[in-house]
Design a protein around this motif. Structure first.
Motif, PDB file in Angstrom:
ATOM      1  N   ILE C  87      -5.097  -2.055  19.393  1.00 46.58           N
ATOM      2  CA  ILE C  87      -4.872  -1.021  18.372  1.00 46.58           C
ATOM      3  C   ILE C  87      -3.430  -1.098  17.858  1.00 46.58           C
ATOM      4  CG2 ILE C  87      -4.759   1.460  17.961  1.00 46.58           C
ATOM      5  CD1 ILE C  87      -7.584   0.696  18.321  1.00 46.58           C
ATOM      6  N   ARG C  88      -2.494  -1.232  18.808  1.00 51.31           N
ATOM      7  CA  ARG C  88      -1.068  -1.249  18.474  1.00 51.31           C
ATOM      8  C   ARG C  88      -0.754  -2.379  17.499  1.00 51.31           C
ATOM      9  NH1 ARG C  88       1.269  -1.208  24.588  1.00 51.31           N
ATOM     10  NH2 ARG C  88       1.012   1.000  25.057  1.00 51.31           N
ATOM     11  N   GLY C  89      -0.097  -2.035  16.419  1.00 50.11           N
ATOM     12  CA  GLY C  89       0.353  -3.066  15.484  1.00 50.11           C
ATOM     13  C   GLY C  89      -0.757  -3.567  14.592  1.00 50.11           C
ATOM     14  N   ASP C  90      -2.009  -3.335  14.980  1.00 53.73           N
ATOM     15  CA  ASP C  90      -3.120  -3.800  14.154  1.00 53.73           C
ATOM     16  C   ASP C  90      -3.679  -2.638  13.350  1.00 53.73           C
ATOM     17  OD1 ASP C  90      -5.112  -5.190  13.009  1.00 53.73           O
ATOM     18  OD2 ASP C  90      -6.255  -5.577  14.841  1.00 53.73           O
ATOM     19  N   ARG C  91      -4.281  -1.636  14.049  1.00 44.46           N
ATOM     20  CA  ARG C  91      -4.854  -0.494  13.346  1.00 44.46           C
ATOM     21  C   ARG C  91      -3.835   0.632  13.173  1.00 44.46           C
ATOM     22  NH1 ARG C  91      -6.362  -3.469  11.095  1.00 44.46           N
ATOM     23  NH2 ARG C  91      -6.837  -1.825   9.646  1.00 44.46           N
ATOM     24  N   VAL C  92      -2.947   0.753  14.141  1.00 44.38           N
ATOM     25  CA  VAL C  92      -1.901   1.773  14.049  1.00 44.38           C
ATOM     26  C   VAL C  92      -0.554   1.073  14.210  1.00 44.38           C
ATOM     27  CG1 VAL C  92      -0.950   3.880  15.036  1.00 44.38           C
ATOM     28  CG2 VAL C  92      -3.418   3.490  15.094  1.00 44.38           C
ATOM     29  N   ALA C  93       0.319   1.217  13.229  1.00 46.57           N
ATOM     30  CA  ALA C  93       1.631   0.569  13.311  1.00 46.57           C
ATOM     31  C   ALA C  93       2.722   1.624  13.259  1.00 46.57           C
ATOM     32  CB  ALA C  93       1.801  -0.427  12.177  1.00 46.57           C
ATOM     33  N   LEU C 167       6.969  -5.517   8.649  1.00 48.45           N
ATOM     34  CA  LEU C 167       6.442  -5.853   9.976  1.00 48.45           C
ATOM     35  C   LEU C 167       5.278  -4.916  10.329  1.00 48.45           C
ATOM     36  CD1 LEU C 167       8.646  -6.691  13.019  1.00 48.45           C
ATOM     37  CD2 LEU C 167       6.695  -5.206  13.309  1.00 48.45           C
ATOM     38  N   ALA C 168       5.460  -3.628  10.006  1.00 50.56           N
ATOM     39  CA  ALA C 168       4.414  -2.663  10.342  1.00 50.56           C
ATOM     40  C   ALA C 168       3.153  -2.902   9.524  1.00 50.56           C
ATOM     41  CB  ALA C 168       4.935  -1.244  10.114  1.00 50.56           C
ATOM     42  N   LEU C 169       3.345  -3.396   8.292  1.00 48.63           N
ATOM     43  CA  LEU C 169       2.186  -3.604   7.425  1.00 48.63           C
ATOM     44  C   LEU C 169       1.471  -4.918   7.710  1.00 48.63           C
ATOM     45  CD1 LEU C 169       3.567  -2.435   3.969  1.00 48.63           C
ATOM     46  CD2 LEU C 169       2.095  -1.187   5.546  1.00 48.63           C
ATOM     47  N   ALA C 170       2.027  -5.717   8.631  1.00 47.30           N
ATOM     48  CA  ALA C 170       1.547  -7.087   8.845  1.00 47.30           C
ATOM     49  C   ALA C 170       0.028  -7.164   8.937  1.00 47.30           C
ATOM     50  CB  ALA C 170       2.199  -7.673  10.087  1.00 47.30           C
ATOM     51  N   CYS C 171      -0.603  -6.225   9.626  1.00 47.06           N
ATOM     52  CA  CYS C 171      -2.055  -6.306   9.802  1.00 47.06           C
ATOM     53  C   CYS C 171      -2.785  -5.233   9.013  1.00 47.06           C
ATOM     54  CB  CYS C 171      -2.405  -6.220  11.284  1.00 47.06           C
ATOM     55  SG  CYS C 171      -1.746  -7.592  12.214  1.00 47.06           S
ATOM     56  N   GLU C 172      -2.124  -4.714   7.979  1.00 56.01           N
ATOM     57  CA  GLU C 172      -2.717  -3.668   7.141  1.00 56.01           C
ATOM     58  C   GLU C 172      -3.321  -2.548   7.975  1.00 56.01           C
ATOM     59  OE1 GLU C 172      -5.221  -6.357   4.921  1.00 56.01           O
ATOM     60  OE2 GLU C 172      -3.936  -6.055   3.187  1.00 56.01           O
ATOM     61  N   PRO C 173      -2.480  -1.765   8.632  1.00 58.13           N
ATOM     62  CA  PRO C 173      -2.983  -0.738   9.550  1.00 58.13           C
ATOM     63  C   PRO C 173      -3.663   0.401   8.788  1.00 58.13           C
ATOM     64  CG  PRO C 173      -0.630  -0.492   9.242  1.00 58.13           C
ATOM     65  CD  PRO C 173      -1.019  -1.758   8.534  1.00 58.13           C
ATOM     66  N   ASP C 174      -4.487   1.143   9.504  1.00 59.93           N
ATOM     67  CA  ASP C 174      -5.121   2.331   8.925  1.00 59.93           C
ATOM     68  C   ASP C 174      -4.191   3.531   9.007  1.00 59.93           C
ATOM     69  OD1 ASP C 174      -7.457   0.867   8.564  1.00 59.93           O
ATOM     70  OD2 ASP C 174      -8.069   1.256  10.640  1.00 59.93           O
ATOM     71  N   LEU C 175      -3.303   3.473  10.013  1.00 58.66           N
ATOM     72  CA  LEU C 175      -2.375   4.589  10.204  1.00 58.66           C
ATOM     73  C   LEU C 175      -0.980   4.032  10.443  1.00 58.66           C
ATOM     74  CD1 LEU C 175      -1.800   7.645  10.705  1.00 58.66           C
ATOM     75  CD2 LEU C 175      -2.278   7.195  13.122  1.00 58.66           C
ATOM     76  N   LEU C 176      -0.014   4.599   9.720  1.00 61.28           N
ATOM     77  CA  LEU C 176       1.380   4.201   9.928  1.00 61.28           C
ATOM     78  C   LEU C 176       2.129   5.408  10.464  1.00 61.28           C
ATOM     79  CD1 LEU C 176       3.643   2.087   9.559  1.00 61.28           C
ATOM     80  CD2 LEU C 176       4.009   3.008   7.274  1.00 61.28           C
ATOM     81  N   ILE C 177       2.778   5.202  11.591  1.00 59.13           N
ATOM     82  CA  ILE C 177       3.594   6.278  12.153  1.00 59.13           C
ATOM     83  C   ILE C 177       5.047   5.937  11.841  1.00 59.13           C
ATOM     84  CG2 ILE C 177       4.272   7.480  14.256  1.00 59.13           C
ATOM     85  CD1 ILE C 177       1.605   6.500  15.479  1.00 59.13           C
ATOM     86  N   MET C 206      -3.665   3.922   3.541  1.00 57.07           N
ATOM     87  CA  MET C 206      -3.508   4.221   4.973  1.00 57.07           C
ATOM     88  C   MET C 206      -3.030   5.653   5.171  1.00 57.07           C
ATOM     89  SD  MET C 206      -0.032   2.075   5.623  1.00 57.07           S
ATOM     90  CE  MET C 206       1.428   2.403   4.647  1.00 57.07           C
ATOM     91  N   GLY C 207      -3.306   6.178   6.349  1.00 57.09           N
ATOM     92  CA  GLY C 207      -2.774   7.476   6.700  1.00 57.09           C
ATOM     93  C   GLY C 207      -1.323   7.313   7.127  1.00 57.09           C
ATOM     94  N   LEU C 208      -0.502   8.367   6.924  1.00 58.14           N
ATOM     95  CA  LEU C 208       0.909   8.269   7.280  1.00 58.14           C
ATOM     96  C   LEU C 208       1.296   9.494   8.090  1.00 58.14           C
ATOM     97  CD1 LEU C 208       3.686   6.869   6.919  1.00 58.14           C
ATOM     98  CD2 LEU C 208       3.918   8.058   4.745  1.00 58.14           C
TER      99      LEU C 208
END
Lengths: 329, 278, 353
Positions: C87-93, C167-177, C206-208
């Protein structure tokens, strides 16, 4: 990037190599001071106990040191000789000091490098294990090991290793760098040297192994709390990857600093280990010159080993700069 | 302040272990001759008696038939004496260099630091060997030589402490009160710079004892004094047949070095708590 | 719509030698896909700990004691190590406050982005570098082909934060914290970074989750906000509602001296008299009671912690002063009036004075 750093390294080396000059000057000054303060005539000191050297040799020494001249002139003579790398002549060994030293240098370098490689590799491994499993059984075991190895006198450890591994178990040779009389070539020669290197290198490495383990452990623990480790974790990296690629990679920097600071001490350790294992290097030469009271040779070794420490330090700085991109060469 | 510090030190496991080991060695050094009287150089028994072989020489005899126990007691005395005095010398030189450099800065600092760097570059043990060899081996030259080669780390430490402390308000206040440099250094800054120096001194004693042993081992010990290094040096030719001759004094060195390292570690924890690991 | 992230009853406590610090205590909130939720509070209110709890990035002596963190319906707290890593870095970054220290100093920016990609995608090094360059371009870094080989210390603060976002967007996450993403930057750069985040969010949907103590950032960026105080969420609702009609005296206090219209980015939370209670010795009742002008004389505030209850559609508050009106909710305007009657803004201003 690495490619365009090579000319930078060359420029850096060219600039730094001049640092050897003040060191040579400083040691020469120190040597001169020691000779002046030593009890008795300088020539007597240099030639060892009176009667051992021929009158011709004494006269030659007197002339080359300008001993009938006032003190400042003597100093100028001494500095000039040193600057021209004229370290004098060893009466006992019947050879110029510089030549004697250069002949023994490779053996000492081999011992130092083998020992350092050993200490760094095992120090890193133990330090990483210790940090990874901090406050657990493995960490505690490593801590005790470090504490004890830190307290072991190198030369004594060497002697005990001879008793156990050479005499009792008969696994490894206990003296010299090659088997006397054996005329080996190629691979067999290398194997022979390697077998002879094991015990002296390990004896020399032990103390530094303890130091590096402790250092790597502390640095790793510090880095485990760093922001970029948290970033790596947030990326989804495994703990092993975080440990090796992020924490350890950065912990190598303080390790290099420590290594640079300890070069002098490592060379000192080599002197002791060489005299235990009859290793034909600078340390053994120093030991022989003590026994023969050949102080001119001894002073030459002091000067040369200081220069060597300075040069090795420059190399350590280059390695550091390669490891740490923030350092401009 | 001091009783509180001592109490905390006794609660620290490293420090307590170190102090106990140190007390043991000190007992051996001061009271040892009560059980093992006589000159350590006297040949009193059959050579190369193993420990326990003859109750008259409980720890055996060396290759010349000298009593090992008597030699070890004498060695404890020598080690402690040389370790403490040479560390004192090195502390005095190091504090002087570091204090002057850190307090005055400028060219004085630059010059003193060059000298410090030079002494750090020279392989310390090789310099000690040269000094002792040329000035004739004795307890005095060994002490002096070890002190002279081991001061640079102290100097650097004191200097950095002084550089920080001299900017602090209470120092500035003392300065505006018209306090002279000498008094300022000795009564105001130095006491505050001492805690880390005490830690490094404890570790220096450990190193000094090892250096002394190494010098005597190479035959550069005082010819009239039996030290642990001397016993090891004398026994090395027979080490394969009688390893205890080298082994016992070596263990003694390990114990005393361990004592001072542990004490140093404990002092570090109690005196510099901010440096403590999590 | 199903929640993208739903946090329910989260408790993250730190077991220190001095005692148990309840940094996050019964926190619940949710984020919809494509939505920006701001988590607001003073330092030490538990907002960052909440954020780190989501990806289980809590270090010893911290521990997640209770609760659920449902991400697309999966409880992240129930996953094994491998599961949470996927999940880390992939779906949630995540992006962090200090972009300089958040990058590994001895690796190039590109290598660190490539690592993030290759941890989750089976692609070659060369392709990953190509993707890293695209990402750098996407976040507005000039000459990305050159920057990709640069070490972090060679970039400016703003560029570093852009690279961190890449870097956070690398895997196009669904949620960015985003944990205080603009705090370490100067005011102009702050505005640029916020704009960038908004536009990237519009692109990716994505959610933020935006952690901040900066009310200007909240006003400018967030759809909804949750206000944290001493480890609890005290009020949550639409930003527009919260800024105009705050219910909780703490929120009101925060906003009282600042008018929403002239909140520049970088405006810090104003001071409220008194101190946040120690997380080690939490009062039995409402944590804010000691500083609250309404709590005096009200036994309830000191004896019981108020429940977190809805007062209107999408507006929840933990306060006794607010009538815990059950659903069906009041009409929005009526709610505003009711709240105004209970908590006039001039009274809230007195909290600050």
């Amino acid at each position: 990037m690495t490619r365009n750093r090579i000319p930078a390294v060359a420029r850096f080396l060219r600039r730094r190599i001049w640092q050897v000059v003040p060191v040579v000057f400083g040691i020469a000054l120190l040597n001169f001071l020691i000779l002046q303060l030593a009890p008795g005539d300088v020539v007597d000191v240099l030639a060892g106990e009176a009667g051992a050297a021929t009158p011709e040799y004494m006269a030659q020494l007197r002339a080359s040191f300008g001993l009938d001249r006032p003190l400042p002139v003597q100093l100028a003579y001494y500095l000039k000789n040193t600057a021209m790398l004229d370290l004098g002549f060893s009466f006992r060994q019947n050879m110029p000091v510089l030549q004697l030293i250069l002949e023994r240098l490779p053996a000492t370098l081999l011992l130092m490098i083998a020992a350092m490689g050993c200490a760094v590799v095992s120090g890193v491994v133990l330090g990483v294990i210790s940090a990874r499993f901090v406050h657990r059984a493995a960490d505690r075991a490593v801590s005790v090991f470090v504490l004890v190895t830190y307290a072991l006198p190198t030369f004594w450890l060497g002697l005990m290793a001879i008793v156990l591994f050479s005499a009792r178990l008969g696994w490894l040779p206990s003296s010299g760098m090659t088997d006397i009389g054996a005329d080996l070539g190629g691979f067999e020669y290398l194997w022979d040297v390697a077998r002879h290197t094991v015990l002296p290198a390990l004896s020399l490495a032990t103390f530094y192994l303890a130091v590096y383990t402790k250092l790597v452990r502390t640095a790793m623990l510090e880095y485990f709390g760093a922001d970029f480790i948290r970033t790596a974790r947030a990326k989804g990296a495994t703990e092993t990857r975080i440990t090796l690629f992020h924490a350890l990679r950065n912990a190598l920097l303080p390790l290099m600093t420590m290594l640079g600071l300890q070069l002098g001490s490592i060379l000192s350790g080599a002197v002791l280990v060489e005299s235990v294992f009859s290793w034909p290097g600078l340390g053994r030469l120093a030991f022989e010159s003590i026994l023969a009271r050949d102080f001119n040779l001894l002073l030459g070794i002091l000067l040369f080993s200081s220069v060597m420490v300075t040069i090795l330090n420059i190399f350590v700085d280059v390695v550091y700069a390669v490891l740490d991109p923030r350092i401009e060469l | 302040m001091y009783p509180a510090l001592l109490k905390e030190l006794l609660r620290n496991r490293s420090a307590l272990t170190g102090l106990i080991l140190l007390a043991l060695v000190m007992c051996a050094a001061t009271l040892g001759h009560v059980w093992f009287p006589g000159d350590p150089w006297d040949m009193v028994g059959t050579p190369m008696l193993w420990p326990g072989e003859d109750p008259a020489n409980p720890l055996g005899t060396d290759i010349m038939g000298r009593d090992m126990a008597t030699g070890l007691v004498s060695g404890a005395k020598v080690s402690l004496l040389i370790g403490l005095v040479s560390t004192l010398i090195s502390a005095v030189v190091g504090i002087t260099f570091g204090a002057l450099g850190g307090f005055y800065r400028g060219w004085i600092d630059a010059f003193l630091m060059r000298v410090t760097e030079l002494f750090q570059t020279v392989p310390q043990f090789v310099l000690a060997v040269v000094l002792v060899a040329i000035f004739k081996p004795s307890v005095a030259t060994a002490t002096f030589a070890i002190g002279i080669v081991s001061w640079p780390p102290t100097a650097r430490l004191v200097r950095s402490e002084f550089l920080l402390l001299r900017e602090r308000e209470f120092i500035q206040a003392a300065r505006t009160l018209g306090m002279g440099d000498g008094r300022l250094i000795l009564t105001q800054i130095l006491p505050n710079a001492l805690p880390p120096v005490i830690v490094i001194a404890a570790l220096n004693i450990a190193t000094a004892i090892q250096t002394e042993a190494a010098l005597s081992f190479l035959g550069l010990g005082d010819p009239n004094v039996m030290s642990w290094g001397t016993i090891i040096g004398n026994g090395r030719e027979q080490v394969v047949d009688a390893w205890y001759i080298c082994g016992l004094p070596g263990i003694a060195i390990v114990i005393i070095v361990l004592a001072f390292s542990l004490l140093g570690e404990g002092l570090n924890d109690t005196l510099n708590p901010h440096l403590k690991e999590r | 719509m199903a929640d993208l992230l739903a946090i329910q009853g989260l408790r993250t406590w730190f077991h220190t030698r001095a005692g148990v610090a309840r940094a996050v205590n019964d926190v619940s909130f949710a984020i919809q896909p494509g939505e920006t939720l701001a988590l607001v509070g003073e330092s030490g209110s538990g907002k960052s700990v909440t954020a780190y709890s989501i990806l289980r990035l809590i270090n010893e002596p911290g521990r997640i004691e209770a609760g659920k963190i449902l991400f697309n319906g999966t409880d992240l707290l129930k996953l094994d190590d491998k599961g949470i890593r996927s999940i880390r870095g992939d779906r949630v970054a995540m992006i962090f406050q200090e972009p300089l220290s958040a990058f590994n100093p001895v690796q190039t920016v590109g290598a660190q982005i490539v690592e993030a990609i290759r941890l989750h995608r089976r692609i070659g090094r060369r392709a990953a570098y190509h993707r890293a360059m695209e990402l750098l371009e996407q976040v507005g870094i000039p000459s990305p082909a050159k920057r990709v080989h640069e070490f972090p210390h060679r970039l400016s603060g703003g560029m570093r934060q852009r690279a961190m976002i890449a870097l956070a967007l690398a895997c196009e996450p669904d949620l960015l914290i985003a944990d205080e993403p603009t705090t370490a930057l100067d005011v102009t750069t702050q505005a640029q970074i916020l704009k960038l985040l908004k536009s990237l969010q519009a692109e990716n949907g994505m959610g933020l989750l935006l952690i901040t103590h900066d009310l200007g950032v909240v006003a400018e960026t967030a759809d909804r906000a949750a206000v944290m105080y001493a480890g609890r969420v005290v009020e949550e609702g639409l930003v527009a509602t919260l800024f105009t009609r705050p219910f909780h005296p703490y929120t009101a206090g925060l906003l009282a001296s600042v008018s929403i219209d002239d909140l520049p980015p970088g405006a810090r939370l104003p001071e409220i008299p008194g101190t946040v209670p120690s997380l080690l010795v939490m009062p039995r009742g409402c944590a804010f009671a000691e500083r609250c002008p309404y709590a005096a004389g009200t036994d309830g505030c000191l004896d019981h912690a108020p429940a977190f209850l809805p007062v209107a559609d999408d507006h929840r508050v933990a306060c006794f002063r607010t009538p815990p009106t059950p659903r069906p909710p009041l009409h929005a305007e009526a709610t505003g009036e009711a709240a105004g009657a209970l908590l006039p803004l001039d009274a809230a201003a007195r909290v600050v004075a």
